[in-house]
Design a protein around this motif. Structure first.
Motif, PDB file in Angstrom:
ATOM      1  N   ARG A 109     -67.882 -39.204  97.632  1.00 43.47           N
ATOM      2  CA  ARG A 109     -67.089 -40.321  97.086  1.00 43.47           C
ATOM      3  C   ARG A 109     -65.753 -39.936  96.650  1.00 43.47           C
ATOM      4  NH1 ARG A 109     -66.229 -43.546  92.647  1.00 43.47           N
ATOM      5  NH2 ARG A 109     -67.734 -42.242  91.458  1.00 43.47           N
ATOM      6  N   VAL A 110     -64.940 -40.676  96.786  1.00 46.49           N
ATOM      7  CA  VAL A 110     -63.560 -40.411  96.167  1.00 46.49           C
ATOM      8  C   VAL A 110     -63.272 -41.104  95.056  1.00 46.49           C
ATOM      9  CG1 VAL A 110     -60.836 -40.726  96.787  1.00 46.49           C
ATOM     10  CG2 VAL A 110     -62.351 -40.205  98.597  1.00 46.49           C
ATOM     11  N   PHE A 111     -62.880 -40.729  93.969  1.00 43.02           N
ATOM     12  CA  PHE A 111     -62.674 -41.438  92.856  1.00 43.02           C
ATOM     13  C   PHE A 111     -61.548 -42.449  93.040  1.00 43.02           C
ATOM     14  CE2 PHE A 111     -63.791 -37.520  90.262  1.00 43.02           C
ATOM     15  CZ  PHE A 111     -64.757 -38.174  89.447  1.00 43.02           C
ATOM     16  N   GLU A 112     -62.003 -43.551  92.090  1.00 47.65           N
ATOM     17  CA  GLU A 112     -60.912 -44.698  92.271  1.00 47.65           C
ATOM     18  C   GLU A 112     -60.041 -44.646  90.868  1.00 47.65           C
ATOM     19  OE1 GLU A 112     -60.823 -47.161  94.431  1.00 47.65           O
ATOM     20  OE2 GLU A 112     -62.601 -46.385  95.566  1.00 47.65           O
ATOM     21  N   LEU A 113     -58.863 -45.133  91.210  1.00 47.89           N
ATOM     22  CA  LEU A 113     -57.975 -45.025  89.831  1.00 47.89           C
ATOM     23  C   LEU A 113     -58.410 -45.836  88.618  1.00 47.89           C
ATOM     24  CD1 LEU A 113     -55.099 -43.630  89.317  1.00 47.89           C
ATOM     25  CD2 LEU A 113     -54.021 -45.803  89.973  1.00 47.89           C
ATOM     26  N   SER A 114     -59.226 -46.658  88.920  1.00 46.47           N
ATOM     27  CA  SER A 114     -59.822 -47.641  87.724  1.00 46.47           C
ATOM     28  C   SER A 114     -61.048 -46.720  87.078  1.00 46.47           C
ATOM     29  CB  SER A 114     -60.658 -48.756  88.500  1.00 46.47           C
ATOM     30  OG  SER A 114     -61.580 -48.499  89.171  1.00 46.47           O
ATOM     31  N   GLU A 115     -61.169 -45.830  87.435  1.00 48.26           N
ATOM     32  CA  GLU A 115     -62.429 -44.821  86.741  1.00 48.26           C
ATOM     33  C   GLU A 115     -61.488 -43.793  85.642  1.00 48.26           C
ATOM     34  OE1 GLU A 115     -65.716 -43.220  89.384  1.00 48.26           O
ATOM     35  OE2 GLU A 115     -64.292 -43.738  90.718  1.00 48.26           O
ATOM     36  N   PHE A 116     -60.407 -43.996  85.612  1.00 46.37           N
ATOM     37  CA  PHE A 116     -59.536 -42.935  84.611  1.00 46.37           C
ATOM     38  C   PHE A 116     -59.220 -43.906  83.664  1.00 46.37           C
ATOM     39  CE2 PHE A 116     -59.340 -40.739  88.828  1.00 46.37           C
ATOM     40  CZ  PHE A 116     -59.539 -39.460  88.227  1.00 46.37           C
ATOM     41  N   ASP A 117     -58.615 -43.246  82.426  1.00 50.10           N
ATOM     42  CA  ASP A 117     -58.361 -43.898  81.324  1.00 50.10           C
ATOM     43  C   ASP A 117     -56.992 -44.582  81.653  1.00 50.10           C
ATOM     44  OD1 ASP A 117     -57.238 -44.763  78.976  1.00 50.10           O
ATOM     45  OD2 ASP A 117     -56.921 -42.594  77.985  1.00 50.10           O
ATOM     46  N   GLN A 118     -57.143 -46.110  81.551  1.00 49.70           N
ATOM     47  CA  GLN A 118     -55.948 -46.844  81.984  1.00 49.70           C
ATOM     48  C   GLN A 118     -54.849 -46.883  81.109  1.00 49.70           C
ATOM     49  OE1 GLN A 118     -56.101 -48.630  84.975  1.00 49.70           O
ATOM     50  NE2 GLN A 118     -57.814 -47.177  85.089  1.00 49.70           N
ATOM     51  N   ASP A 119     -55.004 -46.539  79.927  1.00 51.43           N
ATOM     52  CA  ASP A 119     -53.679 -46.103  78.950  1.00 51.43           C
ATOM     53  C   ASP A 119     -53.139 -44.872  79.043  1.00 51.43           C
ATOM     54  OD1 ASP A 119     -54.478 -48.492  77.583  1.00 51.43           O
ATOM     55  OD2 ASP A 119     -55.820 -47.340  76.345  1.00 51.43           O
ATOM     56  N   ASN A 120     -53.441 -44.113  79.967  1.00 55.62           N
ATOM     57  CA  ASN A 120     -52.782 -42.804  80.324  1.00 55.62           C
ATOM     58  C   ASN A 120     -51.451 -43.197  81.084  1.00 55.62           C
ATOM     59  OD1 ASN A 120     -52.196 -40.429  82.277  1.00 55.62           O
ATOM     60  ND2 ASN A 120     -53.251 -39.523  80.673  1.00 55.62           N
ATOM     61  N   GLU A 121     -50.408 -42.259  80.694  1.00 56.05           N
ATOM     62  CA  GLU A 121     -49.137 -42.907  81.256  1.00 56.05           C
ATOM     63  C   GLU A 121     -48.941 -42.491  82.813  1.00 56.05           C
ATOM     64  OE1 GLU A 121     -44.993 -40.683  80.697  1.00 56.05           O
ATOM     65  OE2 GLU A 121     -46.449 -39.720  79.257  1.00 56.05           O
ATOM     66  N   TYR A 122     -49.662 -41.462  83.132  1.00 58.71           N
ATOM     67  CA  TYR A 122     -49.807 -41.076  84.699  1.00 58.71           C
ATOM     68  C   TYR A 122     -50.502 -41.835  85.453  1.00 58.71           C
ATOM     69  CZ  TYR A 122     -46.777 -37.111  83.196  1.00 58.71           C
ATOM     70  OH  TYR A 122     -45.786 -36.235  82.632  1.00 58.71           O
ATOM     71  N   VAL A 123     -51.739 -42.208  84.791  1.00 59.79           N
ATOM     72  CA  VAL A 123     -52.604 -43.177  85.519  1.00 59.79           C
ATOM     73  C   VAL A 123     -51.771 -44.514  85.714  1.00 59.79           C
ATOM     74  CG1 VAL A 123     -54.561 -44.701  85.423  1.00 59.79           C
ATOM     75  CG2 VAL A 123     -54.755 -42.327  84.759  1.00 59.79           C
ATOM     76  N   GLN A 124     -51.110 -44.963  85.046  1.00 56.55           N
ATOM     77  CA  GLN A 124     -50.262 -46.322  84.916  1.00 56.55           C
ATOM     78  C   GLN A 124     -49.209 -45.804  86.028  1.00 56.55           C
ATOM     79  OE1 GLN A 124     -48.703 -47.229  80.994  1.00 56.55           O
ATOM     80  NE2 GLN A 124     -50.733 -47.687  80.331  1.00 56.55           N
ATOM     81  N   MET A 125     -48.493 -44.740  86.162  1.00 51.71           N
ATOM     82  CA  MET A 125     -47.389 -44.363  86.858  1.00 51.71           C
ATOM     83  C   MET A 125     -48.181 -44.192  88.199  1.00 51.71           C
ATOM     84  SD  MET A 125     -45.047 -41.577  84.841  1.00 51.71           S
ATOM     85  CE  MET A 125     -44.466 -40.803  86.283  1.00 51.71           C
ATOM     86  N   GLU A 126     -49.304 -43.782  88.570  1.00 52.36           N
ATOM     87  CA  GLU A 126     -50.027 -43.564  89.844  1.00 52.36           C
ATOM     88  C   GLU A 126     -50.138 -45.080  90.295  1.00 52.36           C
ATOM     89  OE1 GLU A 126     -52.097 -41.965  93.194  1.00 52.36           O
ATOM     90  OE2 GLU A 126     -50.543 -41.068  91.500  1.00 52.36           O
ATOM     91  N   GLN A 127     -50.509 -46.021  89.583  1.00 51.49           N
ATOM     92  CA  GLN A 127     -50.926 -47.515  89.711  1.00 51.49           C
ATOM     93  C   GLN A 127     -49.708 -48.066  90.318  1.00 51.49           C
ATOM     94  OE1 GLN A 127     -54.192 -49.122  89.954  1.00 51.49           O
ATOM     95  NE2 GLN A 127     -52.672 -50.146  91.465  1.00 51.49           N
ATOM     96  N   GLN A 128     -48.574 -48.044  89.612  1.00 53.24           N
ATOM     97  CA  GLN A 128     -47.283 -48.627  89.994  1.00 53.24           C
ATOM     98  C   GLN A 128     -46.782 -48.051  91.478  1.00 53.24           C
ATOM     99  OE1 GLN A 128     -44.608 -47.477  86.789  1.00 53.24           O
ATOM    100  NE2 GLN A 128     -45.065 -49.380  85.780  1.00 53.24           N
ATOM    101  N   TRP A 129     -46.980 -46.645  91.634  1.00 53.43           N
ATOM    102  CA  TRP A 129     -46.654 -45.896  93.031  1.00 53.43           C
ATOM    103  C   TRP A 129     -47.647 -46.521  93.955  1.00 53.43           C
ATOM    104  CZ3 TRP A 129     -49.942 -42.986  95.818  1.00 53.43           C
ATOM    105  CH2 TRP A 129     -49.212 -42.371  97.064  1.00 53.43           C
TER     106      TRP A 129
END
Length: 139
Positions: A109-129
């Motif tokens: 299974r591939v991790f979904e972005l939603s499984e990571f800490d949504q307050d992390n700035e790099y997670v937010q940048m990844e979502q924007q990308w």
């Protein structure tokens, strides 16, 4: 859910060297067409022989590059598919249908972005990308 189907090589596969028979290529093409028609295929590619590759080993700040070929066949990957299915069971069913006569396919299974800490700035940048609104970053 996204899954990666990893086609493990038992040796430098015939398909990777371009020596696969037309019947094998057609069978794989029909399988890929089924994935496409079902709307589950996101990506899929075969890989060139390990002789054309390189491996980078990381030890602290040191990086050691080793050119192929790699002789440890249990570590070789011949190709992959990324599929999106409703369940693990559906992903396994698609993997069972791969037209292989030998070898192995690993299903992960591939991790979904939603499984990571949504307050992390790099997670937010990844979502924007991923949403198409992020700026390109250079390393």
């Amino acid at each position: 859910m996204k899954y990666m189907l990893i086609l493990k090589a038992t040796e430098e596969t015939e398909a990777a060297t371009g020596a696969a028979g037309e019947e094998d290529l057609n069978a794989m093409g029909r399988y890929n067409e089924e994935l496409i028609k079902a709307g589950v295929l996101l990506a899929g590619e075969g890989l060139t022989p390990s002789a054309e590759g390189a491996r980078i080993d990381y030890r602290g700040d040191d990086r050691e590059v080793t050119d192929g070929p790699f002789t440890e066949t249990k570590e070789l990957i011949a190709g992959f598919w990324i599929i999106q299915t409703a369940s693990r069971e559906e992903a396994l069913e698609w993997a069972r249908r791969i037209p292989l006569t030998s070898g192995a396919v690993e299903v992960r299974r591939v991790f979904e972005l939603s499984e990571f800490d949504q307050d992390n700035e790099y997670v937010q940048m990844e979502q924007q990308w991923r949403d198409g609104g992020g700026e390109e970053r250079t390393a």
